[in-house]
Design a protein around this motif. Sequence first.
Motif, PDB file in Angstrom:
ATOM      1  N   LYS A 102      35.766  36.785  29.546  1.00 40.83           N
ATOM      2  CA  LYS A 102      34.581  37.182  29.993  1.00 40.83           C
ATOM      3  C   LYS A 102      34.040  37.449  31.411  1.00 40.83           C
ATOM      4  O   LYS A 102      33.612  38.392  31.798  1.00 40.83           O
ATOM      5  CB  LYS A 102      33.432  36.282  29.203  1.00 40.83           C
ATOM      6  N   ASN A 103      34.568  36.454  32.298  1.00 47.17           N
ATOM      7  CA  ASN A 103      34.212  36.651  33.781  1.00 47.17           C
ATOM      8  C   ASN A 103      35.450  36.616  34.423  1.00 47.17           C
ATOM      9  O   ASN A 103      35.614  36.478  35.477  1.00 47.17           O
ATOM     10  CB  ASN A 103      33.705  35.053  34.100  1.00 47.17           C
ATOM     11  N   SER A 119      36.864  39.317  35.985  1.00 55.13           N
ATOM     12  CA  SER A 119      36.707  40.142  37.125  1.00 55.13           C
ATOM     13  C   SER A 119      36.239  39.570  38.514  1.00 55.13           C
ATOM     14  O   SER A 119      36.796  39.393  39.499  1.00 55.13           O
ATOM     15  CB  SER A 119      35.786  41.291  37.101  1.00 55.13           C
ATOM     16  N   SER A 120      35.286  38.601  38.118  1.00 53.72           N
ATOM     17  CA  SER A 120      34.718  37.586  39.293  1.00 53.72           C
ATOM     18  C   SER A 120      35.743  36.584  39.562  1.00 53.72           C
ATOM     19  O   SER A 120      35.911  36.223  40.800  1.00 53.72           O
ATOM     20  CB  SER A 120      33.365  36.985  38.818  1.00 53.72           C
ATOM     21  N   LEU A 121      36.399  36.035  38.686  1.00 54.34           N
ATOM     22  CA  LEU A 121      37.410  35.231  38.881  1.00 54.34           C
ATOM     23  C   LEU A 121      38.591  35.626  39.637  1.00 54.34           C
ATOM     24  O   LEU A 121      39.231  35.128  40.597  1.00 54.34           O
ATOM     25  CB  LEU A 121      37.971  34.316  37.705  1.00 54.34           C
ATOM     26  N   HIS A 149      41.667  45.468  34.770  1.00 55.15           N
ATOM     27  CA  HIS A 149      41.849  44.364  35.810  1.00 55.15           C
ATOM     28  C   HIS A 149      43.095  44.694  37.035  1.00 55.15           C
ATOM     29  O   HIS A 149      43.202  43.844  37.773  1.00 55.15           O
ATOM     30  CB  HIS A 149      41.749  43.037  35.175  1.00 55.15           C
TER      31      HIS A 149
END
Length: 285
Positions: free
Chosen positions: A115-116, A118-120, A65
């Motif tokens: 879990k999310n 990358s999008s956050l 990330h």
Amino acid sequence: MNEESNTPMKHSGRPTQTDIDYSDPATWTSHDDQLRQQLVQHGPMQIFDMRFPRDKTRGNFSSFHYQRHLPAGEVMHRKWLQYSVSTESVMCFCCKLVGLKRISSLSSIGLRVWKNLSSLLSSHEKLPDHLDNVGKWKELEQRLKKHKTIDDETRCARERVENYCKEILELLIALVRVLGVQNLSFRGTNEKLHSAGIGNFLKFVELIALFDPFMSEHLCKMRNEETHVHYLGKNIQNELIDILANAIKEEILRNAHAAKYFSIILDSTPDMSQVEQMTAIIRFV
């Protein structure tokens, strides 16, 4: 783990900041300017060689990330992203340090949604406030490299004023000494420059300004009302006379105390206003 040893941080006139962990933003509880400047100067420190702990959902952070993968296949390094070992979360370096408001968990307590993630992260780095904080971070970083922070500019401006005042006072002190040695009066009937009857002190100031660019500039600022602190008034003259007189008295007394024998003669005479003025004469070998 790519870590540096904790370095003590000292402030002038403030309590010492100890145990700064550059790799853990959650430990930066103080946001004073000195700490902020040192952290920006050092730069964000990212952890790579570590087995990141898993949460209850069996998810964990990954050094993957630290990079942003663009649709065209390009890869950008997220220098602003840091992992906090103490809170097991990720934080935004610039939003935590220079941001005026907390725009998300990344700028305050830290984010732990793996879990999310990358999008956050993608949503966070597109926020206008985040982009503004990145700009402030880079601007401060460049200022620190060139030694041009606001504190430095204020200090330089203060030093320029101090040096300017020092130059003026050195000239005026030399003038007071000359008038005193020659036993000349200081003031006349007028205290306005370039006028009749202004007295020896101001007249000599005008003479110095004819040949000294610094004094000429000073008088020009007075005429244009750019400065109201000109050091030419009667109160300043009296203060300079007293300072020099006290210095002379201290030197005479020091020599008298160092001598084995000395004598004192007192005499008095009336001045122009018929007020008795006493004179003390000390003679020593």
